[in-house]
Design a protein around this motif. Sequence first.
Motif, PDB file in Angstrom:
ATOM      1  N   VAL A 228       0.844  -1.200   0.000  1.00 18.54           N
ATOM      2  CA  VAL A 228       0.000   0.000   0.000  1.00 18.54           C
ATOM      3  C   VAL A 228       0.882   1.253   0.000  1.00 18.54           C
ATOM      4  N   GLY A 229       1.948   1.208   0.810  1.00 18.54           N
ATOM      5  CA  GLY A 229       2.860   2.352   0.836  1.00 18.54           C
ATOM      6  C   GLY A 229       3.448   2.613  -0.545  1.00 18.54           C
ATOM      7  N   ALA A 230       3.803   1.536  -1.228  1.00 26.03           N
ATOM      8  CA  ALA A 230       4.374   1.701  -2.567  1.00 26.03           C
ATOM      9  C   ALA A 230       3.353   2.304  -3.515  1.00 26.03           C
ATOM     10  N   MET A 231       2.105   1.822  -3.395  1.00 28.78           N
ATOM     11  CA  MET A 231       1.044   2.422  -4.219  1.00 28.78           C
ATOM     12  C   MET A 231       0.949   3.905  -3.924  1.00 28.78           C
ATOM     13  N   GLY A 232       1.043   4.217  -2.631  1.00 26.97           N
ATOM     14  CA  GLY A 232       0.987   5.627  -2.226  1.00 26.97           C
ATOM     15  C   GLY A 232       2.051   6.440  -2.928  1.00 26.97           C
ATOM     16  N   ILE A 233       3.271   5.923  -2.932  1.00 26.24           N
ATOM     17  CA  ILE A 233       4.362   6.662  -3.572  1.00 26.24           C
ATOM     18  C   ILE A 233       4.050   6.888  -5.047  1.00 26.24           C
ATOM     19  N   CYS A 234       3.604   5.815  -5.710  1.00 23.06           N
ATOM     20  CA  CYS A 234       3.365   5.934  -7.163  1.00 23.06           C
ATOM     21  C   CYS A 234       2.262   6.958  -7.431  1.00 23.06           C
ATOM     22  N   LEU A 235       1.127   6.786  -6.748  1.00 22.26           N
ATOM     23  CA  LEU A 235       0.007   7.690  -6.999  1.00 22.26           C
ATOM     24  C   LEU A 235       0.421   9.128  -6.703  1.00 22.26           C
ATOM     25  N   ASP A 236       1.179   9.275  -5.630  1.00 25.45           N
ATOM     26  CA  ASP A 236       1.611  10.598  -5.244  1.00 25.45           C
ATOM     27  C   ASP A 236       2.520  11.222  -6.286  1.00 25.45           C
ATOM     28  N   ALA A 237       3.406  10.400  -6.823  1.00 28.18           N
ATOM     29  CA  ALA A 237       4.329  10.919  -7.837  1.00 28.18           C
ATOM     30  C   ALA A 237       3.546  11.379  -9.058  1.00 28.18           C
ATOM     31  N   ILE A 238       2.579  10.534  -9.462  1.00 24.55           N
ATOM     32  CA  ILE A 238       1.748  10.926 -10.608  1.00 24.55           C
ATOM     33  C   ILE A 238       1.029  12.231 -10.291  1.00 24.55           C
ATOM     34  N   PHE A 239       0.480  12.265  -9.090  1.00 18.89           N
ATOM     35  CA  PHE A 239      -0.289  13.430  -8.698  1.00 18.89           C
ATOM     36  C   PHE A 239       0.574  14.689  -8.708  1.00 18.89           C
ATOM     37  N   GLU A 240       1.785  14.560  -8.195  1.00 22.29           N
ATOM     38  CA  GLU A 240       2.662  15.729  -8.156  1.00 22.29           C
ATOM     39  C   GLU A 240       2.944  16.256  -9.559  1.00 22.29           C
ATOM     40  N   ARG A 241       3.044  15.326 -10.512  1.00 26.93           N
ATOM     41  CA  ARG A 241       3.269  15.770 -11.892  1.00 26.93           C
ATOM     42  C   ARG A 241       2.098  16.578 -12.401  1.00 26.93           C
ATOM     43  N   VAL A 242       0.913  16.003 -12.182  1.00 25.17           N
ATOM     44  CA  VAL A 242      -0.292  16.702 -12.634  1.00 25.17           C
ATOM     45  C   VAL A 242      -0.347  18.073 -11.980  1.00 25.17           C
ATOM     46  N   ARG A 243      -0.076  18.079 -10.694  1.00 24.31           N
ATOM     47  CA  ARG A 243      -0.138  19.317  -9.944  1.00 24.31           C
ATOM     48  C   ARG A 243       0.839  20.346 -10.513  1.00 24.31           C
ATOM     49  N   ALA A 244       2.066  19.895 -10.737  1.00 24.90           N
ATOM     50  CA  ALA A 244       3.074  20.831 -11.218  1.00 24.90           C
ATOM     51  C   ALA A 244       2.622  21.459 -12.534  1.00 24.90           C
ATOM     52  N   ARG A 245       1.950  20.652 -13.357  1.00 26.86           N
ATOM     53  CA  ARG A 245       1.473  21.152 -14.623  1.00 26.86           C
ATOM     54  C   ARG A 245       0.370  22.183 -14.436  1.00 26.86           C
ATOM     55  N   LEU A 246      -0.556  21.837 -13.555  1.00 32.60           N
ATOM     56  CA  LEU A 246      -1.743  22.674 -13.424  1.00 32.60           C
ATOM     57  C   LEU A 246      -1.463  24.001 -12.744  1.00 32.60           C
ATOM     58  N   VAL A 247      -0.555  24.008 -11.801  1.00 29.55           N
ATOM     59  CA  VAL A 247      -0.419  25.235 -11.010  1.00 29.55           C
ATOM     60  C   VAL A 247       0.983  25.819 -11.087  1.00 29.55           C
ATOM     61  N   ARG A 248       1.593  25.668 -12.252  1.00 24.71           N
ATOM     62  CA  ARG A 248       2.924  26.232 -12.406  1.00 24.71           C
ATOM     63  C   ARG A 248       2.904  27.734 -12.141  1.00 24.71           C
ATOM     64  N   TRP A 249       1.829  28.361 -12.538  1.00 26.54           N
ATOM     65  CA  TRP A 249       1.721  29.813 -12.386  1.00 26.54           C
ATOM     66  C   TRP A 249       1.745  30.269 -10.942  1.00 26.54           C
ATOM     67  N   SER A 250       1.460  29.353 -10.009  1.00 30.03           N
ATOM     68  CA  SER A 250       1.342  29.810  -8.629  1.00 30.03           C
ATOM     69  C   SER A 250       2.601  29.542  -7.829  1.00 30.03           C
ATOM     70  N   GLU A 251       3.566  28.874  -8.456  1.00 33.63           N
ATOM     71  CA  GLU A 251       4.735  28.520  -7.667  1.00 33.63           C
ATOM     72  C   GLU A 251       5.509  29.764  -7.243  1.00 33.63           C
ATOM     73  N   PRO A 252       6.106  29.676  -6.058  1.00 38.53           N
ATOM     74  CA  PRO A 252       6.885  30.825  -5.607  1.00 38.53           C
ATOM     75  C   PRO A 252       7.965  31.149  -6.639  1.00 38.53           C
ATOM     76  N   GLN A 253       8.236  32.453  -6.798  1.00 39.33           N
ATOM     77  CA  GLN A 253       9.135  32.834  -7.885  1.00 39.33           C
ATOM     78  C   GLN A 253      10.592  32.562  -7.592  1.00 39.33           C
ATOM     79  N   PHE A 254      10.963  32.699  -6.341  1.00 39.69           N
ATOM     80  CA  PHE A 254      12.391  32.642  -6.067  1.00 39.69           C
ATOM     81  C   PHE A 254      12.723  31.299  -5.451  1.00 39.69           C
ATOM     82  N   ASP A 255      13.815  30.739  -5.889  1.00 44.15           N
ATOM     83  CA  ASP A 255      14.115  29.312  -5.798  1.00 44.15           C
ATOM     84  C   ASP A 255      13.578  28.574  -4.572  1.00 44.15           C
TER      85      ASP A 255
END
Lengths: 261, 254, 301, 281, 281
Positions: A228-255
């Motif tokens: 289950v933990g491994a599933m969690g990691i996978c789903l989370d990784a996928i989710f983070e990708r989707v998230r990064a795509r959707l809300v790139r505009w909101s990311e903090p500007q400075f590193d």
Amino acid sequence: MMSSATLIRRAAPVLACIGLLAVWQVASLALKNDSFPTAIDAIRAIPDILGDKESLINILASLRRMAIGFGVAVLVSIPLGLLMGRSRSVAAFFNPLLMVIYPVPKAALMPIIMLWLGVGDVTKTLVIFLGVSLPVIYHSFEGAKAVEEKMLWSGAAMGLSPARRLVRIVLPAALPEILTGCRTGLVLALITMITSEMIARQSGAGNILFNALDMGQYDTVFAMIIIVGAMGICLDAIFERVRARLVRWSEPQFDMPLSFS
Amino acid sequence: MTRLLSANVFLGIAPIVLVIALWQGLVSFGFAPAVLLPPPGFVFSRLLQQLVTWTFQQEIAATLIRLFAGFAIAVVLGVSIGIAAAANPAINAVVRPIVRVLAPLPKVALYPALLLLLGFGHGSKITLVAADALFPILLSTYYGASTVEQKLIWSAMAAGTPRYEILFKVVLPAAMPSILTGCRIGLVISCIVVFLAEMITSTDGLGHALVTAARTFQAVDMFVPLITISLLGLILNGLLGALRSYLLRGFPEA
Amino acid sequence: QQTIRVGWTIPAEESKYWMMRRPAEFPSIGKTYNIEWTQFQGTAPMTQALAAGALDCATQAPLSLANGVVGGNLKAYIVAQHVFEKPGGFSVYWAVMDDSPIKTIADLKGKTVGISVIGGGTQGPFNLLLKQNGVDPTKDIKLVEVGFAVSEDALRQGRVDAVNMNQPFAARAEAKGGTRKLFSLSQAMPNIVHILEACRADFVDKNPELVKTYVRDITSGMKKALANREETLKVVNEVLKAPLPVLETYLLKDNDFGRDPGAAPNFPAIQKMLDIYAETGMLPKLDVAQFKHPTIVAPLQ
Amino acid sequence: MTVVPARSSEWVRPVRSQEPASAIIEIDRVSQVFQTSARKDHVALSDISLTIEEGAFVSILGPSGCGKSTLLYIVGGFVSPTSGSAKIKGHAITRPGPDRGPVFQEFALFPWKTVLGNVMYGPRQQGVRAAEAEAQSLALIEMVGLKGYESFYPKELSGGMKQRVALARTLAYHPEVLLMDEPFGALDAHTRTRLQNDLLNIWERDRKTVLFVTHSVDEAVFLSDKVVMMSKSPGRIREVIDIDLPRPRRRNELLLDPRYQKYIVDIERMFDESDEAGQAS
Amino acid sequence: MTVVPARSSEWVRPVRSQEPASAIIEIDRVSQVFQTSARKDHVALSDISLTIEEGAFVSILGPSGCGKSTLLYIVGGFVSPTSGSAKIKGHAITRPGPDRGPVFQEFALFPWKTVLGNVMYGPRQQGVRAAEAEAQSLALIEMVGLKGYESFYPKELSGGMKQRVALARTLAYHPEVLLMDEPFGALDAHTRTRLQNDLLNIWERDRKTVLFVTHSVDEAVFLSDKVVMMSKSPGRIREVIDIDLPRPRRRNELLLDPRYQKYIVDIERMFDESDEAGQAS
Ligand SMILES: Nc1ncnc2c1ncn2[C@@H]1O[C@H](COP(=O)(O)OP(=O)(O)OP(=O)(O)O)[C@@H](O)[C@H]1O
Ligand SMILES: Nc1ncnc2c1ncn2[C@@H]1O[C@H](COP(=O)(O)OP(=O)(O)OP(=O)(O)O)[C@@H](O)[C@H]1O
Ligand SMILES: [Mg+2]
Ligand SMILES: [Mg+2]
């Protein structure tokens, strides 16, 4: 060429997993407790589970329920949450109701739920749905509340109807917050996917886990936990990708997150 | 203002009344046998009877202690880890993967191990509550803290705030809306889990009251703890809501 | 083709496990009727499921079934019996550590005692025994719920002073050593019936032929289970996922529960248990006759 | 387009020239390149060198988007430049510090604090006792014309009021160097004039160094010892002009001073030229 | 302090006076009271009456915090006044509509859209085809001097650039009435002048009505047919001044026009007086 910083960042998850397993191994050796097997024992039991066709079918059945529960929950909760966030009356209407319904443990209502929905997929999917919808509704709710008013005014001045404003402005503006809710929802989906199978079991990952628990087969229990933990990691990784795509505009500007380093 | 308030209260009560009416309807029109779903009137009058009895008060007290202790631990840990992870890249690198692995684990499965480690008393149940409520709070805090407006932090740094103090003086208050949302979810989860824990190893508490009633088919007695936890959820959330509007009074959305 | 919704649990329903795992061995399963299996944690949720009409037949303990009848308006027939405590065979017992100062039941006063399910089937005889030995089960001991699976650990960790043991965990604990039996249920009464098969009365009345076929299969399943230990071990292993060596140590041996060759319910024994429950105040007095169907009851050929 | 390295302009403070002026901030060939979301590199600042003497009032003028704010961030220590170095009192700038007080273009008030709370924040951080900090803050709030609004939250203020709170918040902790990004941009002419005078008074009294971004040429000339003119795409320093007008300055007097008018006209013309050059290219 | 009700000033548009001017916006005894977090009532606007003729360019001048933005919100239909009424073309204003386009002081860009996306948003909402909307938007982006920044997200823009995007976004959907809240406040003198001219051109061409908040007296005089002067605490209309200068106006010509200078001096003096009165009280 990878800089050492990126290398460390890439390796961190692996290191963390190894670290966790090591801590576990040491703890279990120290505790000498049958219901807390060593990490190595648990890992050894994984191939047995994944090699068994029936177990795989079980796990897939669970995942299917989870996907349905999660999907439906997200589809229902986001609009509800956004509406609550933008309309005081809707919020006043639903808030107490939800707060009365959610704290009730679903396990306790099983007899009645069984009465109407039987013991099959519908019941379990409903439990997953309830688990996921909780964070999604409330994060959407708060996200929608925090949308800058003047953005909505701009939209209204362009002739957007309230409904379209909700979709075209509130939704994207609250998206980072909504996705936080979905991320928590994903975590809860996995948890409820398992726990929904605690009392009435047909086929599923939870079935394997709780059977093993009832039989005192702790290495299987912990092997399932690892899976289950491994599933969690996978789903989370996928989710983070989707998230990064959707809300790139909101990311903090400075590193750095807080420019702290 | 007060008119608005009472209108909202009315709006809030309406659906609950509807639910109770629906419940009564289900019973009256035979969609559910009374042995599974007793009429609401019975349940509420039994609740009133029970509320004044010493034993029932003790059950509530036991549940509340676990609920608060577990929730409080979850809040403290969740907020501090979440903020630390957002603020420090090294901590972030460690915490993120660990959270990814641990968050989705079904903590109930660890309950037997917890029981043996911590015994059948408060310890194991509080731990379970804390473990389940922790991650929603942690995740919300993390996302809230990592999107704090940078110039607020800059302003504080320029005013000479030491780094670690910035976490308390700027990041924490600025992430407060998100943190409180996490707390609200954590609170509901705490309510569910404390009950679950008491149902699984039933020694005392509302969950225990429910399980014993359920096993002997005392439907009315079974619903009393359910209604109690519902009301507790409602009350605690009301308190959290009040706290929220106090803490966020400066924010545009409050 | 009709479907019958059946609830089951682990660990001691070999005839049903056979039906699940070796349906081809039964002439009618999958042909004249289908079984929709749902596994439950314990018998109490199944009683609720029966009462809610979500199940047609299910494994039951005498107490949970009686509770359903008294509190849940459940009407059901006992159609078969799975395991009971045969004289000389295994009887659920309470264990203490070898070096424990607890030597007799009376010594339990003031101690923490584990029981698998508070208010469950074993508690009647348990209470009776305590009372007989001058211990008030509600006041003199601290009762905690410890599932059979963790009972050995709980005892060894010192979380409880005495705890109940059941197969296969008892076999495992005994193999390890260090624990001893304090008392067993058979001291309260012989022939305790642990689990039996019950079907909802309205369902039986509506589908007598279907239930008859089902009971016939249970009977023949029990026969097969007893006749072919080798295969039964395999079947049980598939269902329980318990390792064969562990099963080998007790399953269908002398240190196991008893099984009636025809899966026939022992109604007098059940009546005796109901009487004990009534005596210890857990239930009002009940007559076992109401659970008896004139024709549909194992053994059926 | 000529880049006049500040180092070379031997600049002497007009009124307080008793002691030799020493450089407090040195910016040496600083460039700043941003990566945009579209993964393109965008050069915001290119090869900026500038020296600011201690106690000087330096204004930065330049077209919108030429990198004025970015330059201030670098001096503030909030962002580190892609290349080049910035020093304060000879030490490399690596982080923000209470010696440099920024007034951001976007105000960046703490939304959870009232006007008074925002202004008191700095002094309290510096360890000033609560009562004292409050008294000082109230005086500053009065100075910026917000008396009566102490208990308002930022969301309840108008744009210009927020700007004034931001100004008061920074002044409250007495930074040696003020980094002000259009601090009077949202103010009406009147409040603006009053605050200009107040700022000059504070500057005269406390011998602060001020780096002041503005869009108003006469504000720059009126206030500054030195005006830095920047040009765009990429942001460069175009010209550094010493304003050689007597201090203390009174606006009424200056308005009649032909040198004042000449500075303004000269600077405007310079921008005109660059503008035409820019449009031609 | 005299409130001159707009109604009474029989005002005729100087250049386009061929047709009789008809009122497009009528504000009648509007007051706005805010409840602050401290549960106090705060009067932002008090008894404001103002009529704006169709096609007029009306500027609002006033000290910071006097309620200019609030007045614009009321005309925009974003907030409803505590008392009094606002009408557009004879109908009560109850909600925002595409006939009134606001440019907010805080820009309020959509952070999830690029510059182009922001500007195209309005036309797309109005049902303009994508290709056409894009072409129009690109032209507007070029007009405000942001060519090359089409794919930037708002967070990657400087303050002045954001302001120009906000301006372009509103112009893009051709509202009849423009409600502009210091739309050039964050711009350098040059960009400002250019955009003033562009705005005047658009206004002349499309016969828009403009309600324009500004802090610059000469901007107000240069652009407007009528200047509304407000005073503070509580926000009131102090004076309404018709600017009787010929159109089309060229800045170079106007600078030499004594009437232009006189308007500026007069308005400044009026503020001076009110300021002294304010300080005395
Ligand atoms: N995070 C970023 N990513 C990409 N480009 C950026 C980013 N931040 C700023 N820029 C660009 O850097 C340039 C300079 O920005 P800066 O804010 O310093 O301008 P400015 O001179 O302060 O302008 P204004 O007078 O309009 O405030 C602009 O062209 C802007 O688009
Ligand atoms: N939500 C609110 N709660 C309380 N007071 C408010 C609120 N919004 C505005 N105000 C008050 O209303 C008054 C007018 O504000 P407004 O924003 O209209 O001023 P303004 O004329 O636009 O000023 P500026 O030129 O500084 O932008 C101010 O004194 C402000 O404090
Ligand atoms: Mg800037
Ligand atoms: Mg304003």
